[in-house]
Design an enzyme around this catalytic site. Structure first.
Site, PDB file in Angstrom:
ATOM      1  N   HIS A   1       6.865   8.214  52.769  1.00  0.00           N
ATOM      2  CA  HIS A   1       6.144   9.484  52.627  1.00  0.00           C
ATOM      3  C   HIS A   1       5.045   9.678  53.653  1.00  0.00           C
ATOM      4  CE1 HIS A   1       7.737  10.598  48.575  1.00  0.00           C
ATOM      5  NE2 HIS A   1       7.860   9.295  48.466  1.00  0.00           N
TER       6      HIS A   1
ATOM      7  N   LYS B   1      -4.592  21.145  48.381  1.00  0.00           N
ATOM      8  CA  LYS B   1      -3.979  19.846  48.688  1.00  0.00           C
ATOM      9  C   LYS B   1      -5.097  18.836  48.784  1.00  0.00           C
ATOM     10  CE  LYS B   1      -2.283  21.903  52.399  1.00  0.00           C
ATOM     11  NZ  LYS B   1      -0.871  21.582  52.231  1.00  0.00           N
ATOM     12  N   ARG B   2      -4.770  17.537  48.895  1.00  0.00           N
ATOM     13  CA  ARG B   2      -5.816  16.550  49.084  1.00  0.00           C
ATOM     14  C   ARG B   2      -6.616  16.867  50.360  1.00  0.00           C
ATOM     15  NH1 ARG B   2      -6.264  11.922  45.632  1.00  0.00           N
ATOM     16  NH2 ARG B   2      -7.727  11.178  47.189  1.00  0.00           N
TER      17      ARG B   2
ATOM     18  N   LYS C   1      -4.851  17.190  57.478  1.00  0.00           N
ATOM     19  CA  LYS C   1      -4.429  18.449  56.846  1.00  0.00           C
ATOM     20  C   LYS C   1      -5.261  19.637  57.346  1.00  0.00           C
ATOM     21  CE  LYS C   1      -2.900  16.075  52.591  1.00  0.00           C
ATOM     22  NZ  LYS C   1      -1.467  16.351  52.363  1.00  0.00           N
TER      23      LYS C   1
ATOM     24  N   THR D   1       4.400  20.034  49.696  1.00  0.00           N
ATOM     25  CA  THR D   1       5.141  20.703  48.620  1.00  0.00           C
ATOM     26  C   THR D   1       4.387  21.922  48.100  1.00  0.00           C
ATOM     27  OG1 THR D   1       4.298  18.977  47.139  1.00  0.00           O
ATOM     28  CG2 THR D   1       6.591  18.808  47.805  1.00  0.00           C
TER      29      THR D   1
ATOM     30  N   LYS E   1       5.748  25.658  46.678  1.00  0.00           N
ATOM     31  CA  LYS E   1       5.291  26.279  45.428  1.00  0.00           C
ATOM     32  C   LYS E   1       4.794  27.689  45.680  1.00  0.00           C
ATOM     33  CE  LYS E   1       3.985  21.739  43.933  1.00  0.00           C
ATOM     34  NZ  LYS E   1       2.936  20.736  44.149  1.00  0.00           N
TER      35      LYS E   1
END
Ligand code: 26Q
Length: 796
Positions: free
Chosen positions: A345, A531-532, A537, A637, A641
Site C-alpha cells: 500500500h 484524508k490523513r 498528500k 479511496t 467516495k
C-alpha cells in the site's frame, strides 16, 4: 402502519423492556441503541450460524484477510440496510416517537485503524459477504482505538479513544477458541523419534489469545462472515506478576497512531506476531477438523496479508508445518507460498517496514531462525541464475535488518498494488528486482469502496434518485450507473441532482454551525480535502491556494464564493503535519473573521475526522481535492467516495486519479501538475529549485510572506517551519512547482460551477462512472487472480 412495522415495534418494545426493565420511550438514546442492536443481532443469528456450519462442512475455499487495522464504521444502520429492514425500522421508530438518526449516531465508532488501509479491509469484508465469498477478517481487538482529535487554540490535541467502556454489542467472545502464543525464550534443536531435528522451546513468555467475533452481514444475502479480533490475556492458572500482566495486556491495548514513519518499537513487533500467530493457529486447527492432508491446505485456505504488518504469517505457518506437523522444508514452503498473498500500500521508501535483527531475534527466536533459513535458501537457489548483486538487493535479510516487503513478496504467490500506476511503479521500480525473479507474481487490483455505505446510507436522497433511474439495478450491479451517462441527461434529472446536493450541503452547513459556530452558505462551492495529514498528500498546497485567493479578494478581484473543508488527523509524533494543522486553523480564523470578504471565502477544519464524519462530508462535496505529489499516493479511496456522490475531482496524475480520469473523461475532471515521471526526472537530475519558482511568481511570494510576517496571527514558529521546508529545504514534495497549475485547475472548476447545468452534467458523469470502483468488483478480481475463489452472487 404495515404489519411489518407493527411487528417491529412490538418486538423492539419487548427487547427494550427485557434489557432495561422500562418502557422504550423512557430509555436514554444509548439504551435505545443497545436494544435495537440486540434485536438486529437476533435477526442475523440464524444466518450467521448457518454460514459457519456450511463452512464447517469444509467444501469451499475460505479467504482470511489478515490486517493490523480494520475501520468498519458504525454497524447498526449498515446492518439494517444489508438485512433489508432499514425502511421498516425507520418507520417503526418514528411510530414510537423516536429519532432513528439519533439512535444510529449513539453507536461508538470502532476506530481500529488509521485510514485507507483499515477502511479498505472493512470494505472488502462487506463486499465479500455481499457477493457470496467466504472471506473473514483477522485482526487485533484494540482496547483503545485511534485517538480522538480536538483543536485547542488551533493545535491538534489527542484524547484516548476508550471505545470499549460501553459494551460492544456486536462482538461475541469465544473462550473455547482461545490459543496460546509464545514469545521470547530459547530454541534448541534435538533429534526427534525419526532422527530429524525437532525444535524445542524453553522459557517462553506465553500469552492467551482470546478471539472476539463480529458478524459481517452481506447486503441482502443469507451470508454472514466473521471478523475475528484477538485480545491478549494471561494464560489461566499460570503465575504472573503485576508487571507481567501489564506487559501482556499492553499487546492489544492501543492502535499505533502512526502511519508516517516506521516506529521500530518492540511492542509493535509483539502486536504483529500476536494476531498473526493466533490467526494461523486457529485456521490450521479448524482445517484439521475436516481435513487430514496439510499439503492440500491451499486448496481450501487463502491467507491475505494487508501490507507487510501481518507478513510474519509466512514464517509462522512454516513453523507450524515444520515443528508441529513434521512436514519437510520443501513441502512446507510449497504450502506457504500457495496459501499466502500480499498487497503493498505504499511507495514511500521510508514507510517500508523493517526490523532490527537483534530485537527480532530476542523477541521471536524461532521465527528469526526460520527467516534466516528462508533467506539462506533464497540466496542459494537464485544466486546462480540472477547473480549476487540482485539477490542481495531482494533477500529478506540485509544490513542487520529484516526487510518485511521482501519477505512478504518471497513467501507469497501473488503481490499486488492498489491502482494501475502504483502497481506499475511497484513492478518497475520499488520491487523491480523481485519482479525480475518472479515476474508472474505481480498483479494489479485497483481499490474499491462500499457504495452501499457511501451512497445508500450516507446519501439517501441520491440513492432514491439512482433507484428510479436504474430501476434499483445499481445496488447489486454498480456498473448499471453507466446508463446515466449514455443519453443526454433530462433537465429534470439534472435539477433533481442539484436539489439533492443542495440539501446535503445544507445539512453539512448545519453541522458546521453546530460544531464550529461558523455560518457557511450552502450555495457556495464546497471544496473538500479529507484524508490523513501527510506532507505528500499536500494539504499545504491546498492552503497556499486559499491564501492566494484571499490576497486576490483583498486586491478587489472577484472569485467564486467557496467553502474549503478539511478533515485530517496527524500522527501525534509528526510535528510537521501538526504545524500544517495549526496554520490552516489560524488562516481559517483570519479569513473567516475578515468582514471585508464576508461570504466569499471560508475555511473550515472539522475536528476528529473518522468514518462517521466522512459520511456527513462526502455527500456534500462539490470538489474533491486529490492533490498528492504524483507517484506517492498508492491509490486513494476518498477520491472514489466523493466521485460516487457527484463531486468533481481536482487531481494530480497520481494513484487511482488516473483511472478516475479514464472513467469520467478529461472533460469531467480537472487534472494538473507534474507527472510521476517528471517528478522522478527532477529528482534524478537534481534540477528543481523551489526558491527560483517562488521568486518568479509575485503572488506566490506574497503568499509565502504571509506565513512569516505576522499577517496570520499566532503562527510565527509553524509558519517559519513551513517556509523553511519549502525554500531552505527545497520543497521535497514539489508544492511550489505545482502551485500555478493548481490555481489554474481550480479556476477552471470555478467557471464550470458558475453554470449550474454544466456543473450538474459533470457531476452526473462522475456518478455514472463511479460504479466500476465498487469493492464488489475489486474482491471478485482478487478472487479470480489471487485467491482462486468465485463470488456466488457476483456483481454484474
Ligand atoms: C507503521 C509502523 C508503525 C505504526 C503504524 C504504521 C502504519 C500504520 C498505518 C503504517 C501505515 C498505515 C496505513 C497506510 C495506509 O492507509 N495506506 C493507504 O492505503 C490505502 C488503501 O490501499 C490507499 O488508498 C492509500 O493511497 C494509502 O496511503
Amino acid at each position: 402502519m404495515t404489519n411489518e412495522v407493527k411487528a417491529f415495534t412490538v418486538d423492539f418494545t419487548a427487547v427494550a423492556l427485557q434489557l432495561f426493565a422500562a418502557p422504550v420511550e423512557t430509555l436514554s438514546v444509548k439504551q435505545q441503541y443497545r436494544a435495537l442492536a440486540a434485536l438486529v443481532r437476533r435477526d442475523y443469528a440464524v444466518a450467521w450460524a448457518r454460514t459457519k456450519a456450511a463452512e464447517d462442512r469444509g467444501g469451499r475455499k475460505q479467504v482470511y484477510y489478515f490486517s493490523i487495522e480494520f475501520l468498519p464504521g458504525r454497524l447498526l444502520a449498515s446492518n439494517l440496510l444489508n438485512l433489508g429492514i432499514k425502511t421498516t425500522v425507520d418507520s417503526g421508530l418514528h411510530e414510537l416517537g423516536l429519532d432513528p438518526a439519533a439512535i444510529y449516531a449513539a453507536e461508538p465508532e470502532p476506530a481500529l485503524g488509521n485510514g485507507g488501509l483499515g477502511r479498505l479491509g472493512s470494505a472488502f469484508l462487506d463486499a465479500m459477504a455481499s457477493t457470496g465469498m467466504a472471506g473473514h477478517g483477522n485482526g487485533i481487538r484494540y482496547q483503545y482505538g485511534l485517538f480522538k482529535q480536538r483543536f485547542v487554540d488551533g493545535y491538534q490535541v489527542e484524547l484516548p479513544d476508550d471505545w470499549l467502556r460501553e459494551p460492544n454489542v456486536w462482538e461475541t467472545r469465544q473462550d473455547d477458541r482461545a490459543v496460546i502464543v509464545k514469545f521470547g525464550g530459547e530454541v534448541t534443536m534435538r533429534p526427534g523419534p525419526t532422527g530429524r531435528l525437532v525444535a524445542h522451546y524453553t522459557n517462553t513468555e506465553d500469552v492467551l489469545a482470546v478471539p472476539y467475533d463480529t458478524g459481517i452481514v452481506g447486503y441482502r444475502t443469507d451470508m454472514v462472515n466473521t471478523m475475528r479480533l484477538w485480545a491478549a490475556e494471561p494464560v489461566p492458572g499460570a503465575a504472573f506478576s503485576l508487571t507481567e500482566k501489564e506487559r501482556i495486556a499492553a499487546i492489544t491495548q492501543v492502535l499505533y497512531p502512526d502511519d508516517s514513519q516506521e516506529s521500530g518499537r518492540e511492542l509493535r513487533l509483539r502486536q504483529e506476531y500476536f494476531f498473526v500467530a493466533a490467526g494461523v493457529a486457529s485456521i490450521v486447527r479448524h482445517y484439521l477438523r475436516d481435513h487430514r492432508d496439510l499439503l492440500r491446505l491451499p486448496a481450501f485456505v487463502a491467507i491475505h496479508i494487508n501490507d507487510t504488518y501481518p507478513a510474519m504469517a509466512i514464517p509462522e505457518l512454516m513453523r507450524l508445518l515444520l515443528d508441529d506437523y513434521g512436514l519437510t522444508w520443501d513441502q512446507a514452503w510449497g504450502v506457504v507460498v500457495a496459501t499466502m498473498s500480499y498487497t503493498n500500500h505504499t511507495l514511500l521508501a521510508e514507510a517500508l517496514e523493517s526490523w532490527d535483527w537483534g530485537l527480532f531475534n530476542r523477541t521471536l527466536p524461532r521465527i528469526a531462525q526460520l527467516i534466516a533459513e528462508i533467506d539462506r535458501r533464497f540466496r542459494a537457489q537464485y544466486d546462480p541464475r540472477f547473480g549476487q548483486l540482485l539477490v542481495d538487493r531482494t533477500a529478506p535479510l540485509a544490513d542487520g535488518r529484516v526487510r518485511m516487503a521482501y519477505l512478504a513478496a518471497l513467501g507469497s504467490h501473488r503481490v499486488n498494488g492498489v491502482s494501475e500506476l502504483h502497481s506499475t511503479i511497484l513492478r518497475e521500480s520499488l520491487l523491480r528486482d523481485m519482479a525480475t525473479i518472479f515476474p508472474d507474481r505481480f498483479v494489479n487490483e485497483t481499490n474499491g469502496i462500499t457504495l452501499r455505505r457511501w451512497v445508500m446510507l450516507a446519501d439517501p436522497g441520491l440513492a432514491a434518485l439512482l433507484d428510479r433511474e436504474t430501476d434499483r439495478r445499481w445496488r447489486r450491479s454498480p456498473r448499471a450507473l453507466m446508463s446515466l451517462a449514455r443519453q443526454p441527461a433530462a433537465t429534470s434529472l439534472l435539477t433533481s441532482l442539484g436539489a439533492v446536493k443542495l440539501a446535503n450541503k445544507t445539512a453539512l452547513a448545519e453541522y458546521i454551525h453546530q460544531e464550529t459556530g461558523l455560518v457557511v452558505d450552502p450555495q457556495a462551492q464546497f471544496d473538500v480535502q479529507i484524508k490523513r495529514l501527510h506532507a505528500y498528500k499536500r494539504q499545504l498546497l491546498h492552503l497556499l491556494g486559499i491564501l492566494a485567493d484571499y490576497l486576490m479578494l483583498k486586491d478587489g478581484q472577484r472569485v467564486l464564493p467557496r467553502v474549503h473543508i478539511f478533515g485530517a488527523k496527524a500522527a501525534p509524533s509528526y510535528s510537521y503535519a501538526k504545524a500544517i494543522i495549526k496554520v490552516i486553523n489560524a488562516a481559517a480564523d483570519l479569513i473567516n473573521g475578515d468582514s471585508g470578504i464576508a461570504g466569499q471565502l471560508q475555511v473550515v477544519f472539522l475536528p476528529n475526522y473518522n468514518v462517521a464524519l466522512a459520511e456527513r462530508i462526502v455527500p456534500a462535496a462539490d470538489v474533491s481535492e486529490q492533490i498528492s505529489l504524483a507517484g506517492k499516493e498508492a491509490s486513494g479511496t476518498s477520491n472514489m467516495k466523493m466521485m460516487a456522490n457527484g463531486a468533481v475531482t481536482l487531481a494530480t496524475l497520481d494513484g487511482a486519479n488516473l483511472e478516475i480520469r479514464d472513467a469520467v473523461g478529461a472533460a469531467n475532471i480537472a487534472t494538473f501538475g507534474l507527472t510521476a515521471e517528471q517528478v522522478i526526472a527532477h529528482q534524478e537530475a537534481h534540477d528543481y529549485q523551489a526558491a527560483a519558482v517562488a521568486a518568479s511568481d509575485p503572488l506566490l511570494q506574497r503568499v509565502l510572506a504571509m506565513l512569516t510576517d505576522g499577517t496570520i496571527p499566532g503562527i510565527s514558529l509553524e509558519g517559519r517551519v513551513i517556509v523553511d521546508s519549502l525554500l531552505a529545504e527545497n520543497d521535497e514534495y514539489f508544492v511550489l512547482a505545482d502551485f500555478a497549475a493548481y490555481q489554474a485547475a481550480k479556476k477552471l472548476l470555478a467557471e464550470r460551477y458558475a453554470d449550474p447545468s454544466t456543473w450538474q452534467r459533470m457531476s452526473l458523469a462522475n456518478i455514472a462512472a463511479s460504479g466500476r470502483f465498487a469493492a464488489d468488483y475489486t474482491v471478485a478480481g482478487y478472487g479470480q487472480e489471487i485467491w482462486g475463489i468465485r463470488p456466488q452472487r457476483p456483481a454484474e
